[in-house]
Design an enzyme around this catalytic site. Structure first.
Site, PDB file in Angstrom:
ATOM      1  N   GLY A  30       0.823  -1.198   0.000  1.00  0.00           N
ATOM      2  CA  GLY A  30       0.000   0.000   0.000  1.00  0.00           C
ATOM      3  C   GLY A  30       0.861   1.253   0.000  1.00  0.00           C
ATOM      4  O   GLY A  30       2.079   1.199  -0.088  1.00  0.00           O
ATOM      5  N   HIS A  57       6.411  -3.468   1.184  1.00  0.00           N
ATOM      6  CA  HIS A  57       6.496  -2.536   0.061  1.00  0.00           C
ATOM      7  C   HIS A  57       6.942  -1.189   0.629  1.00  0.00           C
ATOM      8  O   HIS A  57       6.252  -0.614   1.474  1.00  0.00           O
ATOM      9  CB  HIS A  57       5.141  -2.405  -0.630  1.00  0.00           C
ATOM     10  CG  HIS A  57       4.778  -3.626  -1.412  1.00  0.00           C
ATOM     11  ND1 HIS A  57       4.364  -3.572  -2.712  1.00  0.00           N
ATOM     12  CD2 HIS A  57       4.791  -4.933  -1.081  1.00  0.00           C
ATOM     13  CE1 HIS A  57       4.132  -4.795  -3.148  1.00  0.00           C
ATOM     14  NE2 HIS A  57       4.380  -5.639  -2.159  1.00  0.00           N
ATOM     15  N   GLU A  60       8.997   3.507  -2.441  1.00  0.00           N
ATOM     16  CA  GLU A  60       8.386   3.938  -3.691  1.00  0.00           C
ATOM     17  C   GLU A  60       7.795   5.326  -3.474  1.00  0.00           C
ATOM     18  O   GLU A  60       8.323   6.307  -3.958  1.00  0.00           O
ATOM     19  CB  GLU A  60       7.312   2.958  -4.161  1.00  0.00           C
ATOM     20  CG  GLU A  60       6.751   3.341  -5.522  1.00  0.00           C
ATOM     21  CD  GLU A  60       5.669   2.411  -6.023  1.00  0.00           C
ATOM     22  OE1 GLU A  60       5.652   2.153  -7.237  1.00  0.00           O
ATOM     23  OE2 GLU A  60       4.828   1.968  -5.223  1.00  0.00           O
ATOM     24  N   ASP A 137       4.228  -6.034  -9.791  1.00  0.00           N
ATOM     25  CA  ASP A 137       3.442  -5.409  -8.733  1.00  0.00           C
ATOM     26  C   ASP A 137       2.016  -5.916  -8.871  1.00  0.00           C
ATOM     27  O   ASP A 137       1.770  -7.069  -8.597  1.00  0.00           O
ATOM     28  CB  ASP A 137       3.553  -3.888  -8.770  1.00  0.00           C
ATOM     29  CG  ASP A 137       3.134  -3.253  -7.450  1.00  0.00           C
ATOM     30  OD1 ASP A 137       3.072  -3.961  -6.428  1.00  0.00           O
ATOM     31  OD2 ASP A 137       2.869  -2.042  -7.427  1.00  0.00           O
TER      32      ASP A 137
END
Length: 189
Positions: A30, A57, A60, A137
């Site tokens: 998320g 994750h 990013e 992804d």
């Protein structure tokens, strides 16, 4: 990340209690810019104690700070994305030494505007000896395939066989399977 810590705890408990059914890992995904991982630490602590692999994750949307959080606080063994790892020389050195797998997702990273086409660090990271893997992804969300990802890498960076093979070998060695299964998988490639 947008779920409550209680839901993460329940998922971690279910994962830990279903390892006999081949549940092998816990992942936190998320938007790390709007939903920090810190509230989910108890779930990751439980996963670690249960011997589950842990992926987060990070790196990013929120940059190097989210990578530090993933590694230091949540005990991540793999990083989904990690494209902004290069913001910290210390992180790059650590990721190389610890062989932290980076699940690079070029199409998704460009769609989320984490990087521009010409600035995607995947080629630089691979050449720097980081454990780069190539992923999609959300394959259906990003409307891509692993084949399309590799095609883009060939077109963008002129990757040949060795550049394409190295991320596959990295992915095989980073798979959340037993050492024996890893040995068997690597025999295939």
């Amino acid at each position: 990340r947008h779920q409550t810590p209680q839901i993460s705890q329940t998922v971690a408990e279910l994962a830990a209690n279903n390892q006999n059914r081949r549940v092998v890992a816990l992942d936190l995904a998320g938007d790390e810019a709007h939903y920090p991982g810190t509230p989910h630490q108890p779930a990751f602590d439980l996963a670690r104690r249960a011997g589950l692999s842990r992926t987060v994750h990070a790196g990013e949307a929120a940059g190097a700070a989210s990578i530090y959080e993933a590694l230091d606080l949540l005990g991540a063994q793999r990083l989904g994305h990690g494209v902004r790892l290069g913001e910290s020389a210390t992180l790059v050195q650590y990721a190389r030494a610890a062989q932290i797998p980076l699940e690079m997702c070029p199409t998704s990273n460009r769609q989320t505007r984490a990087v521009d086409d010409s600035d995607h660090p995947v080629n630089q990271y691979l050449r720097a000896g980081l454990m780069v893997t190539i992923s999609t992804d959300g394959r259906t969300v990003s409307n891509t395939t692993v084949t399309r990802e590799y095609t883009w890498l060939v077109q963008q960076f002129g990757w040949g066989f060795e550049e394409m093979a190295r991320p596959v070998r990295h992915a095989l060695s980073a798979a959340c399977v037993s050492e024996l299964e890893t040995v068997e998988l690597t025999k295939l490639f």
